[in-house]
Design a protein around this motif. Structure first.
Motif, PDB file in Angstrom:
ATOM      1  N   THR A 125      13.414  79.557  11.458  1.00  0.00           N
ATOM      2  CA  THR A 125      12.477  80.456  10.904  1.00  0.00           C
ATOM      3  C   THR A 125      12.460  80.395   9.460  1.00  0.00           C
ATOM      4  O   THR A 125      13.235  80.003   8.697  1.00  0.00           O
ATOM      5  N   ASP A 126      11.030  80.755   8.654  1.00  0.00           N
ATOM      6  CA  ASP A 126      10.917  80.584   7.345  1.00  0.00           C
ATOM      7  C   ASP A 126      10.486  81.976   7.015  1.00  0.00           C
ATOM      8  O   ASP A 126       9.522  82.569   6.979  1.00  0.00           O
ATOM      9  N   ALA A 127      11.506  82.651   6.392  1.00  0.00           N
ATOM     10  CA  ALA A 127      11.498  83.931   6.027  1.00  0.00           C
ATOM     11  C   ALA A 127      10.754  84.211   4.880  1.00  0.00           C
ATOM     12  O   ALA A 127      10.023  85.108   4.463  1.00  0.00           O
ATOM     13  N   SER A 128      10.879  83.174   3.758  1.00  0.00           N
ATOM     14  CA  SER A 128      10.349  83.305   2.589  1.00  0.00           C
ATOM     15  C   SER A 128       8.659  83.287   2.652  1.00  0.00           C
ATOM     16  O   SER A 128       8.091  83.785   2.121  1.00  0.00           O
ATOM     17  N   ALA A 129       8.162  82.360   3.770  1.00  0.00           N
ATOM     18  CA  ALA A 129       6.578  82.363   4.041  1.00  0.00           C
ATOM     19  C   ALA A 129       6.367  83.830   4.489  1.00  0.00           C
ATOM     20  O   ALA A 129       5.195  84.186   4.316  1.00  0.00           O
ATOM     21  N   VAL A 130       6.993  84.269   5.579  1.00  0.00           N
ATOM     22  CA  VAL A 130       6.530  85.608   6.362  1.00  0.00           C
ATOM     23  C   VAL A 130       6.734  86.881   5.041  1.00  0.00           C
ATOM     24  O   VAL A 130       5.914  87.694   5.167  1.00  0.00           O
ATOM     25  N   SER A 131       7.760  86.642   4.265  1.00  0.00           N
ATOM     26  CA  SER A 131       7.700  87.731   3.464  1.00  0.00           C
ATOM     27  C   SER A 131       6.484  87.977   2.167  1.00  0.00           C
ATOM     28  O   SER A 131       6.270  89.078   1.844  1.00  0.00           O
ATOM     29  N   ALA A 132       5.834  86.849   2.326  1.00  0.00           N
ATOM     30  CA  ALA A 132       4.700  86.968   1.439  1.00  0.00           C
ATOM     31  C   ALA A 132       3.634  87.797   2.068  1.00  0.00           C
ATOM     32  O   ALA A 132       2.623  88.383   1.480  1.00  0.00           O
ATOM     33  N   PHE A 133       3.790  88.095   3.455  1.00  0.00           N
ATOM     34  CA  PHE A 133       2.510  88.937   4.256  1.00  0.00           C
ATOM     35  C   PHE A 133       3.177  90.333   4.130  1.00  0.00           C
ATOM     36  O   PHE A 133       2.282  91.255   4.702  1.00  0.00           O
ATOM     37  N   GLN A 135       4.368  94.050   3.619  1.00  0.00           N
ATOM     38  CA  GLN A 135       4.142  95.161   2.424  1.00  0.00           C
ATOM     39  C   GLN A 135       5.586  95.758   2.288  1.00  0.00           C
ATOM     40  O   GLN A 135       6.382  95.883   3.305  1.00  0.00           O
ATOM     41  N   PRO A 136       5.960  96.300   1.270  1.00  0.00           N
ATOM     42  CA  PRO A 136       7.205  97.160   0.913  1.00  0.00           C
ATOM     43  C   PRO A 136       7.206  98.284   1.725  1.00  0.00           C
ATOM     44  O   PRO A 136       6.407  99.065   1.720  1.00  0.00           O
ATOM     45  N   ASN A 137       8.394  98.360   2.719  1.00  0.00           N
ATOM     46  CA  ASN A 137       8.269  99.223   3.847  1.00  0.00           C
ATOM     47  C   ASN A 137       9.743  99.616   4.054  1.00  0.00           C
ATOM     48  O   ASN A 137      10.362  98.999   4.432  1.00  0.00           O
ATOM     49  N   GLN A 138      10.131 100.692   3.716  1.00  0.00           N
ATOM     50  CA  GLN A 138      11.344 101.159   4.018  1.00  0.00           C
ATOM     51  C   GLN A 138      11.815 101.005   5.442  1.00  0.00           C
ATOM     52  O   GLN A 138      12.969 101.154   5.676  1.00  0.00           O
ATOM     53  N   LYS A 139      11.063 101.561   6.285  1.00  0.00           N
ATOM     54  CA  LYS A 139      10.985 101.630   7.739  1.00  0.00           C
ATOM     55  C   LYS A 139      11.557 100.448   8.388  1.00  0.00           C
ATOM     56  O   LYS A 139      12.497 100.437   9.140  1.00  0.00           O
ATOM     57  N   PHE A 140      11.366  99.048   7.696  1.00  0.00           N
ATOM     58  CA  PHE A 140      11.605  97.809   8.187  1.00  0.00           C
ATOM     59  C   PHE A 140      12.668  97.146   7.295  1.00  0.00           C
ATOM     60  O   PHE A 140      12.758  95.966   7.186  1.00  0.00           O
ATOM     61  N   LYS A 141      13.206  97.913   6.525  1.00  0.00           N
ATOM     62  CA  LYS A 141      14.205  97.192   5.468  1.00  0.00           C
ATOM     63  C   LYS A 141      15.413  96.433   6.415  1.00  0.00           C
ATOM     64  O   LYS A 141      15.513  95.292   5.932  1.00  0.00           O
ATOM     65  N   ILE A 142      16.086  97.000   7.302  1.00  0.00           N
ATOM     66  CA  ILE A 142      17.019  96.448   7.882  1.00  0.00           C
ATOM     67  C   ILE A 142      16.396  94.894   8.839  1.00  0.00           C
ATOM     68  O   ILE A 142      17.212  93.932   8.811  1.00  0.00           O
ATOM     69  N   PRO A 143      15.390  95.117   9.469  1.00  0.00           N
ATOM     70  CA  PRO A 143      15.137  93.856  10.080  1.00  0.00           C
ATOM     71  C   PRO A 143      14.461  92.841   9.279  1.00  0.00           C
ATOM     72  O   PRO A 143      14.861  91.797   9.368  1.00  0.00           O
ATOM     73  N   THR A 144      14.084  93.161   7.978  1.00  0.00           N
ATOM     74  CA  THR A 144      13.760  92.255   7.028  1.00  0.00           C
ATOM     75  C   THR A 144      15.028  91.534   6.591  1.00  0.00           C
ATOM     76  O   THR A 144      14.967  90.295   6.173  1.00  0.00           O
ATOM     77  N   ARG A 343      12.918 100.878  18.162  1.00  0.00           N
ATOM     78  CA  ARG A 343      13.616  99.514  18.590  1.00  0.00           C
ATOM     79  C   ARG A 343      12.657  98.594  18.785  1.00  0.00           C
ATOM     80  O   ARG A 343      12.809  97.178  18.477  1.00  0.00           O
ATOM     81  N   TRP A 344      11.636  98.666  19.730  1.00  0.00           N
ATOM     82  CA  TRP A 344      10.782  97.776  20.163  1.00  0.00           C
ATOM     83  C   TRP A 344       9.760  97.440  19.173  1.00  0.00           C
ATOM     84  O   TRP A 344       9.495  96.227  19.109  1.00  0.00           O
ATOM     85  N   LEU A 345       9.681  98.365  18.261  1.00  0.00           N
ATOM     86  CA  LEU A 345       8.811  97.949  17.167  1.00  0.00           C
ATOM     87  C   LEU A 345       9.634  96.810  16.088  1.00  0.00           C
ATOM     88  O   LEU A 345       8.811  96.019  15.560  1.00  0.00           O
ATOM     89  N   ASP A 346      10.580  97.127  15.772  1.00  0.00           N
ATOM     90  CA  ASP A 346      11.740  96.605  14.900  1.00  0.00           C
ATOM     91  C   ASP A 346      11.723  94.964  15.779  1.00  0.00           C
ATOM     92  O   ASP A 346      11.562  93.979  15.120  1.00  0.00           O
ATOM     93  N   SER A 347      11.746  95.065  17.061  1.00  0.00           N
ATOM     94  CA  SER A 347      11.920  93.599  17.756  1.00  0.00           C
ATOM     95  C   SER A 347      10.862  92.922  17.718  1.00  0.00           C
ATOM     96  O   SER A 347      10.569  91.452  17.628  1.00  0.00           O
ATOM     97  N   CYS A 348       9.457  93.664  17.651  1.00  0.00           N
ATOM     98  CA  CYS A 348       8.382  92.980  17.534  1.00  0.00           C
ATOM     99  C   CYS A 348       7.964  92.313  16.433  1.00  0.00           C
ATOM    100  O   CYS A 348       7.601  91.165  16.317  1.00  0.00           O
TER     101      CYS A 348
END
Length: 667
Positions: A125-133, A135-144, A343-348
Motif C-alpha cells: 500500500t502507498d500511505a503517502s499517496a493516500v495521505s494527500a487525499f 482531511q485532518p480528522n481526529q476521528k480517524f487518527k488510529i486508522p491513519t 468499526r466498519w467505517l474504520d475498516s472501510c
C-alpha cells in the motif's frame, strides 16, 4: 548526452506537474505524472523506452524505502506490532495466496505462479499517496497511523512474495515448505543484517559527533550511502535487500530521535535533502509508467484488440477481490488501540486507503521478459493489469477518502483564520514601537510587510494608477514649497527632474531599464571620473542609482534634499492612504507603490542604517512572533500542529535573515 536530456526533460516535467497539482488539488498528483509521461512518450527519445530493472531497483526503489522507514514513528511501530504482523505479513500472505488462487480459477489462462506474482505486486500500500487525499480528522487518527505503519512493512513482504512467485514460475513448481522457509530466511535475515549495518553506521556517526566532525557534508554523505551499502550486502548473502534497507532506515530514525538538539544543522539539511529525493523518485516512477504505457497497450492491441478489454477485466477483478478481503480483514483482525463505535467505517477507510502506488509500480517494472504464453500473457500484459489495479485504487481513494474524512474535519464551518498574517502583524506592531531608530525600523518593517504581500498577484494597471496619484500629489506638495519660498526655483526644478526620472524608470520595461542603466552609468563616469562608482552604478538598480546620484548632486550644490523629500514622501503616503479609503482598494494593491516611497525615503532622508541595530530589531520581531504563538497555544486557540507550522515559519525566516542579513541593509 542523450541520457542527460532524457532525465532533464523528465525533471522539468515533474516540476511542471507539481505546480499544476498545487492549483488543481482535486487531481491526484500520480495521475498528473502518468498523463505527462504519456505525452512524453510521443517524443522520439522516449519511444519504446526499456530500462534495466536491476538498476531501477537499486537506484530508485532502495532509497525510497529507506526514506519511508527512517521517517516512521518508532512509538507507534512498537505499540502496533500486532497490527503490523497482521496487515504487513499475515494479510499479505493471505492476499497473495487466496486472491492469486481465485484469480487463477476465474481466468485459467493466467498461470497460478503469475497470478500470485500479480497479487504480490499490488499488495503493498502507498500511505503517502493516500495521505494527500485525507482531511485532518481526529476521528480517524488510529486508522491513519495503522495505515502508515502497514505500508512500511508490507512493501518488504510484497517483495519477498514477488521473488518467491517468480522463482516458482521459472522452475514450474511451487513447494509450500520451501516457499515458507525462503520467506522466513529472507524476511528475518534481511531485518537482522539491516539492523547490524545500521547500528554500525550509527556508531560511526556518533564518533563523528564526538570528534566535532558532524558537518553536513560528512554526515549527509555517510547517510546517503547507507541504503546502497545495505542492499548490496543483503543481496550478496541472499537475504531480502528490501527488508535490510527498511531495518537500516528504522535504526537511522531511532538515532535521529536520540539526537534531539544535537547536530541540528545536519538534521535540518538531511530532512530537506531526503524530502527532495523522495519527491523526485516518486514522480520519476509514475512518469516512467506513463512513458511505457502507450507502447505496452499498443503491443497488446497488436496481438488481438479484445485482449485490452479482457486484461482490464482481470485488473478490475483483482482489485475487487483484494478490496473485499482487506475490508473483512481490517474489521476482524486489526486492533484499534482505542475503543471505536464506528468499526466498519474504520475498516472501510482502511480498505479504500489500501491503494497501490510507488512500490507496486516498482515491482511491476521488475517483471522479467519471458516467452509469451497462450492467451497473450506476457510481461506487457502483466504490466498493464498491474497498472489498471494501481489506477483504480488511486482513483477510488481520491474520490472516497476526502468525503469520508471531511465529515468532521476542522468541522466548525468557520472561515480559516490567517494566523500567519496575524503573527506578522504582531511583529510589525512591536517594531513600530521603536521611535528612536527610524532607518533601521524602516528596513525591518519593509521586510515583514513584504511577507504579507509576496503571494499577491501584481496588478500593473492598479500599480501605475496609484503611482500616478502619489506622484501628482508629491509634485503639488513640492510646488507649494516653492510658492511659500521655502525652496528656490533651482532646487524645485532639480527635484522635479529627479522624481520625473524616477517615475519614467519605474514604468519602463526591461530593455528600457537596461538602456537607462547604461546611459546613467556613462553619465556617472563623466561626472565622478571614478571607475568604481561607474561599476556600482551599472550593477545597482537604476532607481537606487538615480536616488543616490541626485542626493549627491544636491549636496554638491550645498542644498539639503532631506527637507524636500520628506515633504514629498509624507504627502505621497497620505495620498495613498486616502486613495485606499475612498476607493475601497485593498492595501495589497498599493503595497509596491508604498514600498517604493518608503525605501526612497530611507535612502534619501534617513541616517545610514546600523547593522547591529537592524539585527536587534529583527530579534525583537522574531521574539514577538514566538510570544504570539505561545499565547495561542496557552489559550488553546490553535492546535499544537498549527502552532508548530507557525513556529517552523519563524525558524525559516530567522535562517533566511542569518544567511542574507547584509542584503537587507543594502537595499
Amino acid at each position: 548526452m542523450e541520457s542527460t536530456f532524457f532525465i532533464l526533460i523528465i525533471l522539468i516535467a515533474l516540476v511542471a506537474d507539481v505546480i499544476l497539482h498545487r492549483h488543481l488539488k482535486w487531481l491526484p498528483l500520480p495521475f498528473c505524472f502518468i498523463v505527462t509521461g504519456i505525452l512524453l512518450s510521443f517524443l522520439p527519445q522516449y519511444h519504446h523506452y526499456i530500462f534495466d530493472s536491476d538498476f531501477f531497483l537499486f537506484f530508485v526503489v532502495t532509497p525510497l524505502l529507506y526514506i519511508e522507514s527512517q521517517s516512521a514513528s518508532r512509538y507507534w511501530i512498537g505499540r502496533g506490532a500486532i497490527n503490523i504482523f497482521s496487515l504487513a505479513i499475515a494479510l499479505v500472505v493471505v492476499t497473495v495466496v487466496a486472491v492469486g488462487f481465485s484469480l487463477h480459477v476465474l481466468f485459467p489462462i493466467l498461470p497460478l505462479s503469475l497470478a500470485i506474482a500479480l497479487c504480490a505486486i499490488v499488495t503493498p500500500t502507498d500511505a503517502s499517496a493516500v495521505s494527500a487525499f485525507m482531511q485532518p480528522n481526529q476521528k480517524f487518527k488510529i486508522p491513519t497511523i495503522i495505515l502508515q505503519n502497514e505500508s512500511l512493512f508490507n512493501d518488504a513482504s510484497g517483495f519477498v512474495a514477488f521473488d518467491i512467485a517468480l522463482a516458482a514460475f521459472a522452475t514450474g513448481t511451487i513447494s509450500l515448505s520451501h516457499a515458507t522457509g525462503t520467506f522466513f530466511v529472507e524476511f528475518v535475515g534481511g531485518l537482522v543484517l539491516g539492523t547490524v549495518i545500521g547500528m554500525g553506521f550509527h556508531w560511526l556517526r556518533s564518533k563523528m559527533i564526538r570528534w566535532n566532525d558532524d558537518i553536513p557534508f560528512i554526515m549527509i554523505s555517510l547517510e546517503l550511502i547507507v541504503p546502497f551499502v545495505v542492499y548490496v550486502c543483503a543481496e550478496k548473502i541472499h537475504v531480502s535487500g528490501i527488508l535490510a534497507v527498511v531495518a537500516a532506515g528504522l535504526v537511522q530514525g531511532m538515532e535521529t530521535d536520540k539526537l534531539r538538539l544535537v547536530s541540528s544543522q545536519v538534521q535540518l539539511v538531511r530532512n530537506h535533502i531526503w524530502e527532495l529525493v523522495s519527491q523526485v523518485l516518486n514522480g520519476f516512477i509514475f512518469m516512467l509508467l506513463g512513458i511505457s504505457l502507450p507502447a505496452i497497450m499498443a503491443r497488446i492491441v497488436s496481438l488481438r484488440p479484445g485482449l485490452l478489454v479482457f486484461f482490464t477485466l482481470i485488473g478490475v477483478t483483482l482489485y475487487g477481490l483484494k478490496f473485499l478481503l482487506r475490508l473483512v480483514w481490517t474489521r476482524y483482525f486489526v486492533w484499534m488501540h482505542l475503543s471505536s463505535n464506528h468499526r466498519w467505517l474504520d475498516s472501510c477507510l482502511m480498505a479504500v486507503s489500501g491503494a497501490s502506488g510507488t512500490i507496486s509500480l516498482s515491482l511491476a517494472f521488475l517483471l522479467p521478459q519471458f516467452k509469451r504464453l497462450p492467451g497473450g500473457i506476457d510481461r506487457n500484459a502483466l504490466l498493464y493489469i498491474a497498472t489498471v489495479v494501481i489506477l483504480i485504487s488511486l482513483a477510488v481513494a481520491a474520490i472516497i477518502v476526502p468525503k469520508m474524512t471531511k465529515e468532521t474535519a476542522a468541522g466548525s464551518g468557520k472561515a480559516e483564520i490567517d494566523w500567519n498574517a496575524k503573527m506578522i502583524h504582531r511583529a510589525l506592531k512591536t517594531v513600530r514601537a521603536n521611535r528612536q531608530h527610524p532607518a533601521e525600523v524602516d528596513i525591518v518593517i519593509s521586510a515583514l510587510t513584504q511577507q504579507l504581500h509576496h503571494h499577491d498577484a501584481k496588478n500593473q494597471r492598479l500599480a501605475k494608477k496609484t503611482f500616478d496619484v502619489a506622484h501628482g500629489v508629491e509634485r503639488t506638495a513640492v510646488k507649494n514649497l516653492l510658492d511659500t519660498g521655502e525652496i528656490t526655483t533651482d532646487q524645485y526644478h532639480m527635484y522635479l527632474e529627479f522624481i520625473e526620472l524616477a517615475y519614467n524608470t519605474v514604468h519602463s520595461n526591461f530593455l528600457q531599464r537596461l538602456w537607462l542603466r547604461l546611459r546613467f552609468g556613462s553619465h556617472t563616469l563623466k561626472v565622478y571620473r571614478d571607475f568604481q562608482t561607474w561599476q556600482d552604478a551599472l550593477l545597482t538598480s537604476p532607481v537606487v542609482t538615480e536616488q543616490l546620484y541626485w542626493k549627491n548632486q544636491f549636496e554638491e550644490h550645498g542644498w539639503e534634499i532631506k527637507q524636500i523629500e520628506s515633504v514629498g514622501f509624507k504627502a505621497a503616503i497620505k495620498a495613498l492612504e486616502d486613495y485606499q479609503r475612498t476607493t475601497g482598494r485593498h492595501l495589497n494593491g498599493l503595497h509596491p507603490v508604498i514600498r517604493f516611497y518608503q525605501e526612497r525615503h530611507r535612502r534619501m532622508s534617513l541616517p545610514t542604517p546600523d547593522s547591529k541595530l537592524v539585527y536587534q530589531l529583527f530579534l525583537q520581531a522574531f521574539h514577538a512572533e514566538y510570544e504570539f504563538v505561545q499565547q495561542l497555544v496557552a489559550d488553546e486557540t490553535v492546535s499544537v500542529s498549527k502552532a508548530k507550522t507557525l513556529q517552523q515559519q519563524i525558524i525559516y525566516d530567522e535562517m533566511a535573515y542569518l544567511n542574507g542579513g547584509e542584503g537587507f541593509i543594502k537595499r
